[in-house]
Design a protein around this motif. Structure first.
Motif, PDB file in Angstrom:
ATOM      1  N   THR A 162       0.832  -1.206   0.000  1.00 55.24           N
ATOM      2  CA  THR A 162       0.000   0.000   0.000  1.00 55.24           C
ATOM      3  C   THR A 162       0.863   1.251   0.000  1.00 55.24           C
ATOM      4  O   THR A 162       0.579   2.225  -0.716  1.00 55.24           O
ATOM      5  CB  THR A 162      -0.937   0.000   1.225  1.00 55.24           C
ATOM      6  OG1 THR A 162      -1.730  -1.187   1.201  1.00 55.24           O
ATOM      7  CG2 THR A 162      -1.842   1.214   1.207  1.00 55.24           C
ATOM      8  N   ARG A 163       1.924   1.248   0.774  1.00 51.49           N
ATOM      9  CA  ARG A 163       2.849   2.387   0.775  1.00 51.49           C
ATOM     10  C   ARG A 163       3.497   2.561  -0.594  1.00 51.49           C
ATOM     11  O   ARG A 163       3.646   3.682  -1.083  1.00 51.49           O
ATOM     12  CB  ARG A 163       3.922   2.174   1.842  1.00 51.49           C
ATOM     13  CG  ARG A 163       4.994   3.257   1.886  1.00 51.49           C
ATOM     14  CD  ARG A 163       5.914   3.057   3.078  1.00 51.49           C
ATOM     15  NE  ARG A 163       6.994   4.034   3.077  1.00 51.49           N
ATOM     16  CZ  ARG A 163       8.208   3.797   2.589  1.00 51.49           C
ATOM     17  NH1 ARG A 163       8.475   2.611   2.061  1.00 51.49           N
ATOM     18  NH2 ARG A 163       9.142   4.728   2.625  1.00 51.49           N
ATOM     19  N   ALA A 164       3.870   1.435  -1.218  1.00 51.22           N
ATOM     20  CA  ALA A 164       4.464   1.508  -2.553  1.00 51.22           C
ATOM     21  C   ALA A 164       3.489   2.137  -3.547  1.00 51.22           C
ATOM     22  O   ALA A 164       3.876   2.987  -4.362  1.00 51.22           O
ATOM     23  CB  ALA A 164       4.870   0.111  -3.018  1.00 51.22           C
ATOM     24  N   GLY A 165       2.227   1.723  -3.492  1.00 51.21           N
ATOM     25  CA  GLY A 165       1.235   2.283  -4.390  1.00 51.21           C
ATOM     26  C   GLY A 165       1.006   3.762  -4.144  1.00 51.21           C
ATOM     27  O   GLY A 165       0.826   4.545  -5.096  1.00 51.21           O
ATOM     28  N   TYR A 166       1.019   4.164  -2.878  1.00 54.78           N
ATOM     29  CA  TYR A 166       0.800   5.579  -2.558  1.00 54.78           C
ATOM     30  C   TYR A 166       1.950   6.442  -3.083  1.00 54.78           C
ATOM     31  O   TYR A 166       1.727   7.479  -3.724  1.00 54.78           O
ATOM     32  CB  TYR A 166       0.668   5.743  -1.044  1.00 54.78           C
ATOM     33  CG  TYR A 166       0.628   7.182  -0.587  1.00 54.78           C
ATOM     34  CD1 TYR A 166      -0.499   7.962  -0.797  1.00 54.78           C
ATOM     35  CD2 TYR A 166       1.728   7.761   0.042  1.00 54.78           C
ATOM     36  CE1 TYR A 166      -0.536   9.286  -0.389  1.00 54.78           C
ATOM     37  CE2 TYR A 166       1.700   9.078   0.453  1.00 54.78           C
ATOM     38  CZ  TYR A 166       0.562   9.839   0.233  1.00 54.78           C
ATOM     39  OH  TYR A 166       0.540  11.157   0.635  1.00 54.78           O
ATOM     40  N   ILE A 167       3.182   6.006  -2.839  1.00 58.17           N
ATOM     41  CA  ILE A 167       4.338   6.779  -3.314  1.00 58.17           C
ATOM     42  C   ILE A 167       4.364   6.822  -4.839  1.00 58.17           C
ATOM     43  O   ILE A 167       4.660   7.863  -5.443  1.00 58.17           O
ATOM     44  CB  ILE A 167       5.638   6.185  -2.747  1.00 58.17           C
ATOM     45  CG1 ILE A 167       5.678   6.378  -1.227  1.00 58.17           C
ATOM     46  CG2 ILE A 167       6.864   6.823  -3.390  1.00 58.17           C
ATOM     47  CD1 ILE A 167       6.856   5.731  -0.550  1.00 58.17           C
ATOM     48  N   TYR A 168       4.025   5.709  -5.480  1.00 55.10           N
ATOM     49  CA  TYR A 168       3.976   5.694  -6.942  1.00 55.10           C
ATOM     50  C   TYR A 168       2.939   6.682  -7.462  1.00 55.10           C
ATOM     51  O   TYR A 168       3.187   7.424  -8.423  1.00 55.10           O
ATOM     52  CB  TYR A 168       3.662   4.272  -7.420  1.00 55.10           C
ATOM     53  CG  TYR A 168       3.502   4.155  -8.920  1.00 55.10           C
ATOM     54  CD1 TYR A 168       4.322   4.858  -9.791  1.00 55.10           C
ATOM     55  CD2 TYR A 168       2.533   3.322  -9.471  1.00 55.10           C
ATOM     56  CE1 TYR A 168       4.187   4.734 -11.166  1.00 55.10           C
ATOM     57  CE2 TYR A 168       2.389   3.194 -10.842  1.00 55.10           C
ATOM     58  CZ  TYR A 168       3.217   3.914 -11.680  1.00 55.10           C
ATOM     59  OH  TYR A 168       3.066   3.809 -13.039  1.00 55.10           O
ATOM     60  N   LEU A 169       1.773   6.716  -6.836  1.00 52.23           N
ATOM     61  CA  LEU A 169       0.718   7.624  -7.287  1.00 52.23           C
ATOM     62  C   LEU A 169       1.142   9.077  -7.124  1.00 52.23           C
ATOM     63  O   LEU A 169       0.890   9.917  -8.006  1.00 52.23           O
ATOM     64  CB  LEU A 169      -0.564   7.349  -6.497  1.00 52.23           C
ATOM     65  CG  LEU A 169      -1.870   7.878  -7.089  1.00 52.23           C
ATOM     66  CD1 LEU A 169      -2.135   7.274  -8.452  1.00 52.23           C
ATOM     67  CD2 LEU A 169      -3.029   7.578  -6.145  1.00 52.23           C
ATOM     68  N   VAL A 170       1.787   9.397  -6.014  1.00 52.76           N
ATOM     69  CA  VAL A 170       2.254  10.770  -5.798  1.00 52.76           C
ATOM     70  C   VAL A 170       3.299  11.159  -6.835  1.00 52.76           C
ATOM     71  O   VAL A 170       3.234  12.235  -7.446  1.00 52.76           O
ATOM     72  CB  VAL A 170       2.816  10.923  -4.367  1.00 52.76           C
ATOM     73  CG1 VAL A 170       3.519  12.267  -4.204  1.00 52.76           C
ATOM     74  CG2 VAL A 170       1.702  10.787  -3.345  1.00 52.76           C
ATOM     75  N   MET A 171       4.271  10.278  -7.081  1.00 51.21           N
ATOM     76  CA  MET A 171       5.319  10.588  -8.050  1.00 51.21           C
ATOM     77  C   MET A 171       4.764  10.643  -9.462  1.00 51.21           C
ATOM     78  O   MET A 171       5.217  11.459 -10.294  1.00 51.21           O
ATOM     79  CB  MET A 171       6.437   9.557  -7.957  1.00 51.21           C
ATOM     80  CG  MET A 171       7.218   9.592  -6.659  1.00 51.21           C
ATOM     81  SD  MET A 171       8.024  11.183  -6.364  1.00 51.21           S
ATOM     82  CE  MET A 171       9.206  11.230  -7.699  1.00 51.21           C
TER      83      MET A 171
END
Length: 672
Positions: A162-171
């Motif tokens: 979930t953290r990986a997906g959140y950081i990917y979405l922000v970037m």
């Protein structure tokens, strides 16, 4: 007559239709076979269409405008040499990932979270490459990002996904914003959103510099340039392995396409200093990427970090091409651009192969941690063989394909003494040294990846029960291994196939390679340097065969068995083997102080005590802590303070509105 660009668009429509159909059937038992079979057929057809277009009419340009997108403008699509080459990369990768998915997908716990988004992801990448106006490009870019984000989140219940997906979405959102601003500057006050209008414009030096910076932020963040790479080692391993192969081997190349399209095609003639900027970022990215990979013990994260290194090699070659183009050295610029494009193709091949191999290991053992693997060469001999081919290819060793593109890049670096600017005279050899260092570290990294994973003895019981994967997965891996070898021993056809791209962007090309004797490749002139991959392959094969015959003929035939040396312990234990962390210790001690602020702490038991000694290694992600943690802290601080605005009284709200209006009127009154 129907323009040829319409054929890829029909293929994209078929992929989107497959995605819609997958929503309805994704919970059925036959859904995996139906969806991946459809994407395999569509991607293979698209691959053949664009390959025939590149071979048949390489200089041809086909355009079409559909009544979609912005009113009175429409959606513009274009098929030229550059887009055709990248469509070859996208659809070759898509076809092989689909073939791999026919087997790998049967082990997927939640196929309904993967199947609808897989064809949508392929469609998005195709549309980005075909887009011929800013609105369509950005819309398709965002569609591609969201589809890949959904695939990253397919296993959202697993730790850290979930953290990986959140950081990917922000970037991804940050990158799209940078691209939006870049296209806005290119469009100018007239709002000319089509690429043809941007191509005809003449941006000022300030605008050109701003667009270059924004493209490095927008396309560089998606590709994985340092320091914009932080999402990549989190998101790529989180996705299913065949999706990881697409994201790492193909989607990052779509980002490279976006950079080339704007900087080499739409922006006009470059300034010499733009080559310095791109060169520096490419060299830095290559070295830091492979150093991060060397420190990893997670196999998929190691592969994701090595993608950053290869992106650095590509951007360093693109920086060289910009420098040569700015100084009216078209032959050297064509050589550098050919090296970059060849490495785009090569990386898509061997990185997809390596991620497929990692997926096979994960399927057979349930493990990505190399510390818990080992000995798989006896239980998965076919997978270990093709994984070894991928390791040799990515390590840039002849006669495989990785060597050819990096050799071409170094041949371009050797042309740097002819550059007039002292900044480039100093920067190019320095970056050449960084690329040489990254190549050596890459070889060490993949000795570790293969050795710790496949050699030695099994470290856990589950590895002892591992077995070979299905035939679809093996077929996809063997096709990629064969392509890595073919592109390495016969690079001439690939270089000649890339010549229409360099002609359209640079105005020149490398010499015709198929006209060279003995299928050699000659970057500039035969008197300077040449390379013959076929002869190297034949020499290696003959030498190895002769050595094997001599050993079997003259060596002792007596079979001798003895216990392996176990560091003085009577019982041989897998714990005495090298681990991923211990293998990287010498390199960590050399580079870790400045790259990771690494620190080792040894706890020794007192004399007479029976407790074990302990070694603790502390490492820091310097880029994350220097760039992103302060930004996250500032946002948290600001949001906590602004949260008070939710609890104001009516009187205070009206006061804020009044002050805002007064400020706005004052600014308008003072505006010149």
């Amino acid at each position: 007559m129907t323009p040829i660009v319409a054929l890829p668009l029909w293929g994209v429509a078929a992929l989107l239709g497959t995605a819609i159909g997958a929503v309805a059937v994704s919970r059925r038992g036959s859904a995996t076979r139906l969806v991946y079979g459809a994407t395999l057929g569509i991607s293979a057809a698209l691959f053949m269409i664009v390959t025939s277009a590149l071979a048949g009419d390489p200089a041809g340009v086909s355009t079409v405008t559909l009544p979609l997108g912005l009113p009175w403008i429409g959606a513009h699509f274009r098929l030229d040499a550059l887009s055709t080459f990248f469509l070859v990369v996208v659809n070759l990768g898509g076809a092989l990932a689909s073939l791999y998915g026919l087997g790998y997908g049967r082990h997927e716990a939640t196929p309904h979270r993967v199947l609808p988004f897989f064809p949508a992801f392929l469609a998005g990448m195709n549309l980005v490459v075909l887009a011929d106006d800013a609105f369509t490009f950005l819309l398709c870019w965002e569609f591609m990002s969201l589809a890949s984000w959904a695939l990253v989140m397919a296993h959202h219940r697993e730790q850290n996904n979930t953290r990986a997906g959140y950081i990917y979405l922000v970037m991804a959102g940050f990158g799209t914003l940078a691209l939006l601003l870049a296209f806005g500057l290119l469009a100018g006050p007239a709002g000319t959103y089509t690429f043809d209008a941007m191509r005809a414009g003449e941006p000022s030096r300030f605008v050109a510099a701003a667009v270059l910076g924004l493209m490095l932020l927008g396309a560089g963040s998606k590709a994985g340039l340092v320091p914009l790479h932080v999402w990549l080692p989190l998101a790529h391993p989180a996705a299913p392995s065949h999706v990881s192969a697409l994201m790492s081997g193909v989607m990052t190349k779509v980002a490279v396409y976006g950079f080339i399209r704007v900087v080499f095609d739409l922006l006009g003639e470059p300034a010499w200093w733009s080559g310095v900027v791109v060169l520096f970022l490419g060299g830095l990215t290559a070295v830091l990427g492979i150093l991060y990979a060397l420190m990893e013990k997670d196999l998929k994260r190691l592969l994701a970090y090595s993608t950053i290194e290869n992106i650095g090699v590509i951007f360093a070659s693109l920086g060289l091409a910009l420098a040569f183009k700015a100084n009216a050295m078209p032959l050297a610029a064509a050589l550098a651009l050919t090296a970059a494009l060849f490495h785009v193709l090569n990386h898509s091949l061997f990185k997809s192969l390596l991620f497929f191999g990692a997926g096979a290991v994960l399927t057979a053992t349930g493990e990505r941690n190399m510390e818990k693997l080992g000995g798989l060469i006896h239980r998965m001999p076919l997978t270990s063989f093709v994984f070894l081919v991928g390791c040799v290819s990515i390590s840039a060793l002849p006669p495989f394909n990785g060597f050819v593109s990096e050799w071409l890049a170094f041949q371009a670096i050797l042309q740097s003494p002819d550059l007039p600017q002292w900044g480039l005279k100093v920067m190019v050899p320095a970056v050449g040294g960084l690329l040489a260092l990254s190549a050596a570290l890459a070889a060490a990294c993949f000795v570790k990846a293969f050795g710790i994973t496949f050699l030695g003895r099994p470290r856990t019981a589950v590895v002892e029960r591992a077995h070979e994967v299905d035939r679809y997965s093996l077929a996809a891996m063997f096709i990629l291994a064969a392509l890595c070898l073919l592109a390495g021993i016969l690079p001439g056809p690939v270089i000649d196939g890339l010549s229409p791209v360099t002609l359209s962007l640079i105005g020149n090309r490398m010499p015709v390679q198929m006209a060279q004797p003995w299928l050699s490749i000659v970057p500039i002139a035969e008197s300077r340097s040449s390379y013959n991959g076929l002869l190297v392959f034949l020499f290696i094969a003959a030498s190895a065969s002769l050595a094997a015959v001599v050993i079997h003929r003259f060596a002792s035939h007596a079979l001798r068995r003895a216990p392996a040396w176990g560091c003085g312990f009577p019982d041989v234990t897998p714990a005495a083997q090298y681990t991923a962390i211990s293998f990287a210790q010498p390199i960590r001690r050399v580079f870790g102080t400045f790259a990771f602020r690494a620190r080792e702490t040894v706890e020794m038991p007192p004399p007479g005590a029976t407790g074990p000694a302990r070694l603790t290694v502390e490492m820091h992600d310097v880029v994350w802590e220097a760039f992103y943690q302060p930004i996250a802290g500032a946002i948290d601080f600001a949001t906590l303070r602004l949260n008070r605005l939710q609890f104001l009284t009516i009187r205070r709200y009206l006061t804020l509105v009044f002050l805002y209006l007064v400020t706005l009127l004052t600014v308008l009154a003072l505006w010149p």
